[in-house]
Design a protein around this motif. Sequence first.
Motif, PDB file in Angstrom:
ATOM      1  N   THR A 142       1.009  -1.234  -0.015  1.00  0.00           N
ATOM      2  CA  THR A 142      -0.040   0.044  -0.030  1.00  0.00           C
ATOM      3  C   THR A 142       0.867   1.172   0.052  1.00  0.00           C
ATOM      4  OG1 THR A 142      -0.229  -0.101   2.351  1.00  0.00           O
ATOM      5  CG2 THR A 142      -2.083  -0.985   1.113  1.00  0.00           C
ATOM      6  N   GLU A 170      -4.648   6.714  -2.254  1.00  0.00           N
ATOM      7  CA  GLU A 170      -3.959   5.616  -2.116  1.00  0.00           C
ATOM      8  C   GLU A 170      -3.725   4.870  -3.371  1.00  0.00           C
ATOM      9  OE1 GLU A 170      -3.055   4.158   0.750  1.00  0.00           O
ATOM     10  OE2 GLU A 170      -4.138   4.724   2.375  1.00  0.00           O
ATOM     11  N   ILE A 172      -2.313   0.947  -4.863  1.00  0.00           N
ATOM     12  CA  ILE A 172      -1.589  -0.387  -4.464  1.00  0.00           C
ATOM     13  C   ILE A 172      -0.681  -0.735  -5.507  1.00  0.00           C
ATOM     14  CG2 ILE A 172      -2.272  -2.933  -4.374  1.00  0.00           C
ATOM     15  CD1 ILE A 172      -3.918  -1.274  -2.316  1.00  0.00           C
TER      16      ILE A 172
END
Length: 560
Positions: A142, A170, A172
Amino acid sequence: MQNLRIRLVLAILSLVIVVGKPTAAQERTVGLFINEESAFDGYTLLAPHQHPSTYLLDMNGEQVNMWEHEFNVGSTTRLLENGNLLRASRAATGWTSGGGRGGRIEELDWNGDIVWEFEYHDSLYSLHHDILKLENGNVLTTVWDVKNQEELEANGFDLTALTDTVVWTERIVEFKPILPDSAEIVWEWRAWDHLVQDFDATKSNYGVISEHPELIDINTGDGFSWLHFNAIDYNPDFDHIIISSSMFSELWVIDHDLTTEEAAGFDGDLLYRWGNPEMYDLGSPEDRQLFFNHSTDWLEPELADRGTAMIFDNGRDRPDSQYSTVYEFILPFTEDYDGEIFYDMELDGTFSPVEIVWSYSDPGVFYSNFISGQQRLPNGHTLIAEGMKGRIFEVTPEGDIVWEYVNPVVRSGPLAWNEEIPPFSPGNERQQNTVFRAYRYASDYPGLEGQDLTPKGPVERMSTPIEGVDEAPRGFALHQNWPNPFNSSTSISFSIPQRSRVRLTIYNAIGQQVTVLADGLRDPGTHHIRFDARALPSGIYFYRLETDPFSKTRSLLLVR
C-alpha cells in the motif's frame, strides 16, 4: 569450618528462593497467561510496535529466534516460506506523521542479515502499513500519494471541507525485488482513477453518487488520510485483492487480472464493497456494519470455500458501545462458465451483503480502537491480536480462549514479568506494548524446516534489576531470570546501553569457573542467553556479567 560452609550455602539458598521465585502476592502482567492442550501447535511471530525487534515464540511463550533491527516496524511483519523475515520498516528519513508510516521494506534471513532492502518515499508518496509476498516473488504494498489543493479542486473536491493543506490518496503497488536494494514497479492500481462527485458539475467525474457504488466519492471520508488503507490480501483463485479502508469503514475488492493501464479504466472500478453503504448514498447510519476496520484477509483455500474472508472491526464510534468484533464472512459472488467472478447486486443498486458465518466479540473486555488483526488457524481456531493492549490470544469457534500472551516489549525494551505496562501519557497516547498484528506458523511450516528452534527463554525479564549494586550507567543490567530454581536449563538476560565487549561467566559455589556463555562484542539492548546445565550436579551457581568497567553477579539454584 564445615558447619560455617553449610550455613553459608543455606543462607544463599534462601536468598535465591526469595529473590528468584515470585510470591503469591505478585501477579503476572506480561508474557504467557494461557496455553491449553487444544491450542494449535506452532510458533507465533511477535513484532513489537514501538521497539526495533522481532521475536518468534513457541507455545510456552519462549523465544526461539530474535531479529534486531535498525529501525522500528512500519506495521506488517511476516515469516516467509524460505525462513526469511519480510518487514515493513520506518525509513530514517521517511514520513514522520500518520499511523502505519513506513517508507521501507526489509527482508532478513534467519540470522538477521538483510538480503533485500528497499525504500520508496519522498515528499509526495510513501509505502505504509501492509506488505505481502506473492507466489511469483513480487511484493504487494500500500502506498500513500499526496494531492494538493489544485489537484483536489480539479477533481471536484469541496475545499471548504478540507481539514489539512493536502489529502493523502492511495495506490496498490506491486514491486519486483531487485537485490540487494532496489525494486521495479510491475503493476499498480490508483484510487484516484476511480472517483465520482456531485459537488462540481463542470468536472468530468460529476455524477449521481448512489448510481455509482463502483466509484469512490471524493467528498466522503474524514481527515487528510482520506481512505487510509491498512490491510490488503490476495486471492490467487480469483486474482482479486481485498482492501481494508478504515476511514470509510468498508472493505473493497479490486481486480488484479489487469494491466496497469486497464486498472486505470472502468475495469479497475471497485468489484465489491461492504460495511458502510452511506459512503455511496445508499444507506443510513443504521445500515453501517463496520466501524474503523483493520486487517482483512482471504481464508486459505484449504480452510474454507473460495470467497470466504475475515476482518477485524475495531468498533470505534459504534453507537451502542465501543467494542471490537472479528467477522468471518462469505462474499456474495457468482462464477460464470468461463470462471469469471461477479459480485451480486441488490435491486436498489447496493452490493448484496456478505453472509456472516462466525464472529467473536466480548464487550467490556475485548476492545482496541486502532491497529489489530486476526488469523484463521488450520484447526479452526482464530488467533487475534488486540493491538492496543498488546494482547494476542487464540479462541475456539465457541469463543473459548485456549492460548493468551501479552507483549512484554515497550519502547525501552522488555518489561519484567510483573512490571506495570506504561500508561497513556501526553505525546504518547497509545500504550507502548502495542502490536500491529500477530501470525502463528505451524510446526511443519516450510520456513521453519532446518532452523534452530531451541527455546531461549522468555522475552520478558523474570525480575526487575537490583538497584544500587554498583554505579553502572542507566541501561546496564543483569536481570534475575526464571525459572530459578531450575532443573536442566534456564535463560540469562542482560541489558547494555551501548555496543560493548561482554563476558558472561558461570561459577560454582566455591568460585570455580564452570563455563563462559558469552565473550565478545554485543550491540545495545537486551540479550538472552541459554544456560544448559544438564551435565552439572545440583547446587548453587553464580553468573557474572562483565563489561569494562562494570560488572554484576547473580545466583542460580540447580535442583535435580
